[in-house]
Write a protein that holds these residues in place. Structure first.
Motif, PDB file in Angstrom:
ATOM      1  N   TYR A   1     -28.223 -13.115 -38.287  1.00 44.13           N
ATOM      2  CA  TYR A   1     -28.920 -13.630 -39.465  1.00 44.13           C
ATOM      3  C   TYR A   1     -29.123 -15.140 -39.445  1.00 44.13           C
ATOM      4  O   TYR A   1     -29.882 -15.668 -40.241  1.00 44.13           O
ATOM      5  CB  TYR A   1     -28.129 -13.305 -40.750  1.00 44.13           C
ATOM      6  CG  TYR A   1     -27.558 -11.922 -40.793  1.00 44.13           C
ATOM      7  CD1 TYR A   1     -28.387 -10.803 -40.723  1.00 44.13           C
ATOM      8  CD2 TYR A   1     -26.185 -11.721 -40.909  1.00 44.13           C
ATOM      9  CE1 TYR A   1     -27.849  -9.523 -40.761  1.00 44.13           C
ATOM     10  CE2 TYR A   1     -25.646 -10.442 -40.954  1.00 44.13           C
ATOM     11  CZ  TYR A   1     -26.485  -9.353 -40.873  1.00 44.13           C
ATOM     12  OH  TYR A   1     -25.959  -8.095 -40.911  1.00 44.13           O
ATOM     13  N   ASP A   2     -28.405 -15.861 -38.565  1.00 50.48           N
ATOM     14  CA  ASP A   2     -28.470 -17.311 -38.615  1.00 50.48           C
ATOM     15  C   ASP A   2     -28.005 -17.891 -37.285  1.00 50.48           C
ATOM     16  O   ASP A   2     -27.711 -17.166 -36.333  1.00 50.48           O
ATOM     17  CB  ASP A   2     -27.621 -17.861 -39.770  1.00 50.48           C
ATOM     18  CG  ASP A   2     -26.139 -17.500 -39.674  1.00 50.48           C
ATOM     19  OD1 ASP A   2     -25.719 -16.975 -38.627  1.00 50.48           O
ATOM     20  OD2 ASP A   2     -25.403 -17.736 -40.647  1.00 50.48           O
TER      21      ASP A   2
ATOM     22  N   ARG B   1     -24.980 -20.192 -35.630  1.00 49.93           N
ATOM     23  CA  ARG B   1     -23.607 -20.549 -35.982  1.00 49.93           C
ATOM     24  C   ARG B   1     -22.826 -20.833 -34.698  1.00 49.93           C
ATOM     25  O   ARG B   1     -22.797 -19.986 -33.808  1.00 49.93           O
ATOM     26  CB  ARG B   1     -22.960 -19.404 -36.753  1.00 49.93           C
ATOM     27  CG  ARG B   1     -21.682 -19.751 -37.512  1.00 49.93           C
ATOM     28  CD  ARG B   1     -21.957 -20.485 -38.802  1.00 49.93           C
ATOM     29  NE  ARG B   1     -22.767 -19.730 -39.738  1.00 49.93           N
ATOM     30  CZ  ARG B   1     -22.272 -18.963 -40.721  1.00 49.93           C
ATOM     31  NH1 ARG B   1     -20.966 -18.863 -40.877  1.00 49.93           N
ATOM     32  NH2 ARG B   1     -23.081 -18.340 -41.557  1.00 49.93           N
TER      33      ARG B   1
ATOM     34  N   THR C   1     -26.623 -23.548 -50.330  1.00 50.96           N
ATOM     35  CA  THR C   1     -27.628 -22.699 -49.688  1.00 50.96           C
ATOM     36  C   THR C   1     -28.593 -22.124 -50.720  1.00 50.96           C
ATOM     37  O   THR C   1     -29.803 -22.042 -50.478  1.00 50.96           O
ATOM     38  CB  THR C   1     -26.954 -21.580 -48.885  1.00 50.96           C
ATOM     39  OG1 THR C   1     -26.314 -22.161 -47.744  1.00 50.96           O
ATOM     40  CG2 THR C   1     -27.957 -20.548 -48.405  1.00 50.96           C
TER      41      THR C   1
ATOM     42  N   ALA D   1     -34.893 -24.607 -44.105  1.00 44.19           N
ATOM     43  CA  ALA D   1     -33.746 -24.533 -43.200  1.00 44.19           C
ATOM     44  C   ALA D   1     -32.564 -25.219 -43.864  1.00 44.19           C
ATOM     45  O   ALA D   1     -32.686 -26.338 -44.358  1.00 44.19           O
ATOM     46  CB  ALA D   1     -34.058 -25.196 -41.867  1.00 44.19           C
TER      47      ALA D   1
ATOM     48  N   LYS E   1     -29.327 -21.709 -41.575  1.00 42.53           N
ATOM     49  CA  LYS E   1     -29.915 -20.532 -42.203  1.00 42.53           C
ATOM     50  C   LYS E   1     -31.378 -20.852 -42.457  1.00 42.53           C
ATOM     51  O   LYS E   1     -31.703 -21.799 -43.175  1.00 42.53           O
ATOM     52  CB  LYS E   1     -29.201 -20.211 -43.517  1.00 42.53           C
ATOM     53  CG  LYS E   1     -27.736 -19.826 -43.341  1.00 42.53           C
ATOM     54  CD  LYS E   1     -27.066 -19.516 -44.668  1.00 42.53           C
ATOM     55  CE  LYS E   1     -25.611 -19.110 -44.464  1.00 42.53           C
ATOM     56  NZ  LYS E   1     -24.933 -18.787 -45.750  1.00 42.53           N
TER      57      LYS E   1
ATOM     58  N   CYS F   1     -35.436 -19.639 -43.481  1.00 43.73           N
ATOM     59  CA  CYS F   1     -36.206 -18.678 -44.278  1.00 43.73           C
ATOM     60  C   CYS F   1     -37.674 -19.044 -44.241  1.00 43.73           C
ATOM     61  O   CYS F   1     -38.054 -20.183 -43.942  1.00 43.73           O
ATOM     62  CB  CYS F   1     -35.700 -18.632 -45.722  1.00 43.73           C
ATOM     63  SG  CYS F   1     -35.913 -20.162 -46.643  1.00 43.73           S
TER      64      CYS F   1
ATOM     65  N   LEU G   1     -36.041 -14.645 -35.730  1.00 45.53           N
ATOM     66  CA  LEU G   1     -34.947 -15.454 -35.192  1.00 45.53           C
ATOM     67  C   LEU G   1     -34.831 -15.314 -33.675  1.00 45.53           C
ATOM     68  O   LEU G   1     -34.552 -16.303 -32.974  1.00 45.53           O
ATOM     69  CB  LEU G   1     -33.633 -15.072 -35.871  1.00 45.53           C
ATOM     70  CG  LEU G   1     -32.443 -16.012 -35.662  1.00 45.53           C
ATOM     71  CD1 LEU G   1     -32.805 -17.440 -36.058  1.00 45.53           C
ATOM     72  CD2 LEU G   1     -31.235 -15.539 -36.463  1.00 45.53           C
TER      73      LEU G   1
END
Length: 461
Positions: free
Chosen positions: A11-12, A14, A83, A98, A113, A115, A128
């Motif tokens: 999802y992101d 990291r 966020t 972002a 993260k 979008c 992604l």
């Protein structure tokens, strides 16, 4: 050389800084993000960028912005943000965004993260993976990236007042009874947002006495990890609630997109109970609406949704799955066991602050203490999530399935087995670690403990 497959998750982004990624990596990711947007029908030509209190966040955000600008897009820098404040910017301005944060992870980590416009999520299957591959190609080049110097503008914009005002329009707290509220910000971004939404900036209009814990922004987390999912990190809040005779305690994670609740006795209120409570409130405003709940929330949640005239729909664990299901069904609200709460009125995005405000409103609109109010939404006994290190996850799950041939199986997310007496458990593999995660629920504590111990014994053999 950065290996982006190690840091670009489901999802992101990291990973640890600077050994797994650094500002050069961030610039390549910014350029790749802009390239993805340039090849789509995204509205506008700007990207909103925010960052948390970690020491590496401003530099990484600036490098990412340079990559975005070099690919022909301008930047709206909203600075320090939670966020959900970045999601507010992406939604209200209708721009992609972002957010630089590693949420609840330790200080050496950071992340992104991302979008699309309107706060629509970007995950592995929705852009992604393409961003990862484009950025990796840029990093693998021997010579500097040939896109040239950043030429597009950077606009700095403080979104905090607009964010706070928007949330207070959604939930009116001005008419509730006076409440004493302990808030543990964990040295994270709630220390930046709570004063504007609930505290000092609005004390003249809201009947809330805020008792702050760890509001100083500090990405080294000197008091405890900003991860309220771990009970050890709730201890200070629990003690403070009892010490101050507070009505409620709120704990936020590092980027303040999740909120955990403690009652007046210092006892945690389960995220499932909060999901059911907020669902009932939203269904009062939008009768007959759909409500999404995570697979691992209590079975009381769909029961209560139906009792309030709503349509429950189950979704896999993970914000990209919840958000996609909310958009597909036009659901009014969604909640999951990790204390992520999603709202149609907030662009289907998750916001811990709005969930906290709904909880404060529900408590303050009646006279019962929170322990009694929350008890109306707690019908079964849950184990909480229990992790076990397992080398062969698939074989272990197959063994567990075979041990209960008469149970009803569901493979939506890992393995869920349901029993005739109402007990159930879910066993699912971690995406990033050699772990199996177990959640058990049953009508009675004895039954929960018995089933929990049976399954754990088999998993850990």
């Amino acid at each position: 050389m950065s290996d982006l497959s190690q840091i670009v998750k489901a999802y992101d982004v990291r990973g640890t800084v600077p050994d797994q990624w650094d500002e050069r990596t961030a610039e390549a990711l910014g350029a790749a993000f802009a390239q993805l947007l340039n090849g789509s029908d995204e509205p506008g030509d700007a990207v909103a960028i925010g960052y948390d209190m970690r020491g590496t966040s401003p530099g990484l955000a600036a490098a990412f912005a340079a990559g975005v600008r070099a690919e022909g897009r301008s930047v709206i820098e909203i600075g320090l943000a939670s966020t959900d404040m970045l999601y507010f910017a992406a939604g209200s301005l209708n721009l992609p965004g972002a957010m630089f944060t590693a949420s609840h992870n330790p200080a050496r980590y950071n992340g992104i993260k991302m979008c699309r416009a309107g706060a629509r999520p970007i995950g592995q299957d929705s852009g992604l993976a393409e961003i990862r591959d484009r950025a990796q190609a840029l990093l693998d080049k021997d010579e500097p990236r040939p896109a040239g110097e950043p030429t597009r503008a950077v606009e700095r914009r403080d979104m905090l007042p607009e964010y706070a005002a928007y949330l207070r329009e959604l939930v009116d707290l001005s008419q509730i009874r006076p409440l004493k509220v302990v808030v543990d910000a964990g040295n994270g971004m709630a220390g930046h947002t709570v004063p504007s939404v609930l505290g000092d900036a609005v004390l003249s209009t809201l009947p809330l006495e805020i008792v702050p814990l760890y509001f100083e922004l500090d990405g080294n987390f000197p008091n405890h990890e900003a991860n309220p999912l771990d009970p050890a990190n709730l201890v200070d809040l629990q003690r403070a609630v009892v010490k101050h005779g507070a009505d409620i305690g709120l704990a936020f994670d590092g980027d303040a997109d999740r909120c955990f609740v403690v009652d007046e006795r210092g006892e945690p209120v389960s995220p499932s109970a909060i999901t059911a409570l907020v669902a009932a409130r939203e269904l009062g405003k939008y009768p007959g609406a759909t409500v999404i709940h995570g697979l691992i929330t209590s079975r009381a949640v769909p029961e209560i949704i139906r009792e309030h005239g709503g349509e429950p729909v189950v979704a896999r664990v993970g914000h990209s799955f919840i958000k996609a299901e909310m958009a597909r069904t036009n659901a009014v609200f969604g909640g999951e066991h990790s204390a992520h709460y999603y709202f149609r009125d907030f662009w289907f995005a998750d916001t811990g602050m709005l969930a906290a405000m709904h909880t404060l409103a529900a408590l303050g609109e009646q006279s019962l203490p929170l322990s009694v109010l929350a008890g109306e939404y707690e019908r079964y006994v849950a184990s909480g999530e229990i992790n076990s290190t397992v080398t062969d996850q698939a074989a272990t799950m197959s063994d567990v399935r075979g041990a209960y041939p008469d149970a009803v199986a569901d493979d939506l997310d890992g393995l869920t087995l349901r029993f005739p007496d109402g007990a159930w458990f879910n066993l699912r593999a971690s995406n990033t670690e050699p772990l199996l995660r177990l959640n058990v629920e049953a009508p009675t504590r004895d039954r929960m403990i018995s089933l929990r111990d049976e399954v754990l014994d088999r998993v850990r053999r």
